[in-house]
Scaffold this motif. Structure first.
Motif, mmCIF file in Angstrom:
data_model
loop_
_atom_site.group_PDB
_atom_site.id
_atom_site.type_symbol
_atom_site.label_atom_id
_atom_site.label_comp_id
_atom_site.label_asym_id
_atom_site.label_seq_id
_atom_site.Cartn_x
_atom_site.Cartn_y
_atom_site.Cartn_z
ATOM 1 N N TYR A 73 -1.571 -12.164 2.386
ATOM 2 C CA TYR A 73 -1.731 -10.712 2.272
ATOM 3 C C TYR A 73 -2.970 -10.406 1.444
ATOM 4 O O TYR A 73 -3.283 -11.089 0.474
ATOM 5 N N CYS A 74 -3.682 -9.312 1.856
ATOM 6 C CA CYS A 74 -4.931 -8.991 1.156
ATOM 7 C C CYS A 74 -4.891 -7.642 0.413
ATOM 8 O O CYS A 74 -5.649 -7.437 -0.536
ATOM 9 N N TRP A 75 -4.069 -6.714 0.801
ATOM 10 C CA TRP A 75 -3.896 -5.474 0.057
ATOM 11 C C TRP A 75 -2.564 -4.828 0.409
ATOM 12 O O TRP A 75 -1.957 -5.168 1.423
ATOM 13 N N ALA A 76 -2.097 -3.870 -0.419
ATOM 14 C CA ALA A 76 -0.841 -3.168 -0.205
ATOM 15 C C ALA A 76 -0.932 -1.782 -0.833
ATOM 16 O O ALA A 76 -1.730 -1.535 -1.741
ATOM 17 N N MET A 77 -0.076 -0.850 -0.306
ATOM 18 C CA MET A 77 -0.029 0.506 -0.875
ATOM 19 C C MET A 77 1.320 1.133 -0.563
ATOM 20 O O MET A 77 2.034 0.676 0.343
ATOM 21 N N LEU A 78 1.625 2.205 -1.339
ATOM 22 C CA LEU A 78 2.849 2.962 -1.128
ATOM 23 C C LEU A 78 2.448 4.405 -0.883
ATOM 24 O O LEU A 78 1.832 5.052 -1.730
ATOM 25 N N LEU A 79 2.784 4.904 0.339
ATOM 26 C CA LEU A 79 2.463 6.275 0.715
ATOM 27 C C LEU A 79 3.651 7.178 0.433
ATOM 28 O O LEU A 79 4.803 6.831 0.762
ATOM 29 N N GLY A 80 3.361 8.330 -0.164
ATOM 30 C CA GLY A 80 4.417 9.302 -0.372
ATOM 31 C C GLY A 80 4.659 10.102 0.885
ATOM 32 O O GLY A 80 3.908 10.037 1.856
ATOM 33 N N ASP A 81 5.707 10.929 0.854
ATOM 34 C CA ASP A 81 6.032 11.724 2.034
ATOM 35 C C ASP A 81 4.936 12.732 2.360
ATOM 36 O O ASP A 81 4.789 13.161 3.507
ATOM 37 N N SER A 82 4.121 13.078 1.347
ATOM 38 C CA SER A 82 3.030 14.031 1.565
ATOM 39 C C SER A 82 1.796 13.376 2.150
ATOM 40 O O SER A 82 0.833 14.039 2.521
ATOM 41 N N GLY A 83 1.777 12.037 2.251
ATOM 42 C CA GLY A 83 0.634 11.315 2.768
ATOM 43 C C GLY A 83 -0.304 10.798 1.704
ATOM 44 O O GLY A 83 -1.311 10.154 2.014
ATOM 45 N N ASP A 84 -0.031 11.084 0.446
ATOM 46 C CA ASP A 84 -0.869 10.583 -0.636
ATOM 47 C C ASP A 84 -0.442 9.180 -1.033
ATOM 48 O O ASP A 84 0.714 8.775 -0.852
ATOM 49 N N ILE A 85 -1.403 8.442 -1.624
ATOM 50 C CA ILE A 85 -1.115 7.070 -2.070
ATOM 51 C C ILE A 85 -0.493 7.148 -3.462
ATOM 52 O O ILE A 85 -1.108 7.641 -4.409
ATOM 53 N N LEU A 86 0.772 6.677 -3.589
ATOM 54 C CA LEU A 86 1.458 6.688 -4.876
ATOM 55 C C LEU A 86 1.156 5.420 -5.666
ATOM 56 O O LEU A 86 1.172 5.436 -6.895
ATOM 57 N N TRP A 87 0.901 4.327 -4.935
ATOM 58 C CA TRP A 87 0.634 3.027 -5.600
ATOM 59 C C TRP A 87 -0.215 2.201 -4.675
ATOM 60 O O TRP A 87 -0.117 2.271 -3.451
#
Length: 454
Positions: A73-87
């Motif tokens: 794996y090279c990257w990861a993210m957590l998207l909120g319900d609004s479409g913004d990146i939370l993490w």
């Protein structure tokens, strides 16, 4: 040619079996490769869920329990319900920091900016983790149930049947080609076995084998010519010697008989003349045996097959031997059961009588001290057994061993009388067996009974 048909059938079946085996092996290798290189669905989902669960709300912000970028794996993210990146972790700068519903729908179909991605539902939104570009091959295919059923129930079975038919047709084509190549070779082998000349074309798939058969045929032809020439020379030589010896031998026997009968001569001289006569008669008998053995060996002796009664033939042969004047130390007995008196055989009676006389003469000649010779016969269904037994010393072991060997088409170095017995038996489709049954010698001449009996 039936054997060629079997060869063709076996070749076609073998080739078809090999083709089918290759199809199944290839299919097995393909599916094994796919299964071995595919993700283990339960384990993959469990691991992805664990990575997503490791991202938690902690002290007023979203954070992971250590790095989630393990393996490739090279990257990861957590998207909120609004479409913004939370993490995020190691998120490339080229990627956006806000995503619409359409964007999410797009990259949840396995790619985001050419990065192969996997997604997992998170309590706060959507967990996304990616692998390097070009590291994975991911495709999605939609197919209706009707198409799937058509594929499984019709197309795949038809494909397998077509493969089998193609394999059989290819095997049949190769088999026919082999058949056309083997057919003249098989015919050549048959001709070779029948001593016929073989001239095969030395071109094609079996050209070398055809050339070998041609050479073998030519060599056998030359050998046959040499053998015929040798046999003809031997036969002519024996016949010439027999003819050349007969005239002077007749004169010697006549003169010896006259001297033996001349009462004016002394007893010693007459005895020597008798010895000359006896030995001369023996020479004449040997010459006759040699000539007969040669004719029987090379099938030059004409056989006159006629019905005859073996009981009468045995009595006539015994009477002839007794009239020839055998020594008083020998006695000749007959053993012919009453049931054998009416037996009729088909054969050359004089030739069979000659064989019986040879057997009796062999017993007398090899037992100078005297013995009892018994001539008999037995009728056993489809066989008639003529026997000559004596109470003498029997056959020497080396001679007995030689007499029991398979008959060969060649004149023996000695023992022409017994060789003639074997040849006479063979000419009548019978056999002869020699043995030493305790005391003395026994010869059994077995002849087939072919004449209908009343």
């Amino acid at each position: 040619m039936k054997s060629l048909g079997k060869i063709l059938a076996r070749y076609v079946l073998s080739a078809a079996g090999i083709a089918l085996a290759l199809i199944f092996i290839n299919a097995a290798v393909f599916f094994t490769f796919v299964i071995a290189n595919a993700y283990d669905a339960p384990g993959f989902d469990r691991r992805l869920g664990e990575l997503a669960a490791s991202v938690r709300w902690d002290s007023g912000r979203w954070a992971a329990d250590g790095s989630v970028l393990e393996g490739d794996y090279c990257w990861a993210m957590l998207l909120g319900d609004s479409g913004d990146i939370l993490w995020e972790e190691a998120l490339p700068a080229e990627l956006r920091r806000h995503y619409t519903v359409g964007d999410v729908a797009s990259f949840t179909r396995w790619y985001l900016a050419d990065y192969p991605v996997q997604v997992w539902r998170h309590d706060a939104g959507l967990f996304v983790i990616a692998q390097p570009r070009g590291s994975q091959w991911k495709q999605q295919m939609l197919m209706s149930s009707r198409s799937v059923n058509l594929l499984l129930n019709d197309i795949i079975p038809a494909f397998i049947i077509l493969n089998i038919a193609a394999a059989l047709l290819m095997a049949l084509a190769f088999g026919l080609r082999l058949f056309r190549s083997v057919k003249p070779v098989a015919q050549g082998i048959s001709d070779l076995a029948a001593r016929m000349p073989v001239e095969l074309s030395e071109k094609g798939m079996l050209g070398e084998l055809s050339a070998s058969l041609n050479r073998a045929s030519e060599q056998l032809r030359r050998q046959e010519l040499l053998l015929k020439k040798r046999d003809r020379t031997r036969t002519e030589w024996i016949a010439g010697v027999s003819h050349d010896i007969r005239t002077p031998l007749t004169l010697v026997l006549g003169e010896a008989a006259q001297l033996e009968a001349d009462r004016t001569l002394g007893e010693a001289v007459r005895g020597k003349a008798g010895t000359i006569r006896v030995q001369g008669e023996r020479i004449r008998a040997l010459v006759s045996d040699l000539n007969l053995a040669s004719k029987l060996t090379y099938e030059l002796q004409p056989l006159r097959f006629q019905p005859f009664r073996p009981a009468e033939m045995l009595r006539e042969a015994a009477a002839e031997l007794l009239n020839s004047g055998i020594d008083e130390a020998f006695s000749l007995e007959m053993d012919i059961p009453q049931a054998c008196e009416s037996l009729v055989l088909q054969g050359d009676a004089p030739l069979i009588a000659r064989a019986v006389r040879n057997l009796v003469g062999n017993s007398i000649r090899h037992n100078p001290q005297g013995c009892v010779v018994t001539v008999g016969m037995r009728w056993e269904g489809s066989f008639c057994r003529l026997t000559v037994a004596d109470t003498g010393s029997g056959f020497p072991p080396p001679v007995l061993e030689r007499l029991r060997r398979p008959h060969e088409d060649a004149l023996p170095s000695h023992g022409l009388g017994l060789a003639i017995v074997r040849q006479v038996a063979a000419a009548h489709g019978g056999t002869v067996y020699f043995s030493n049954p305790g005391t003395g010698a026994l010869a059994v001449l077995t002849l087939p009974v072919t004449e209908p009996q009343e």
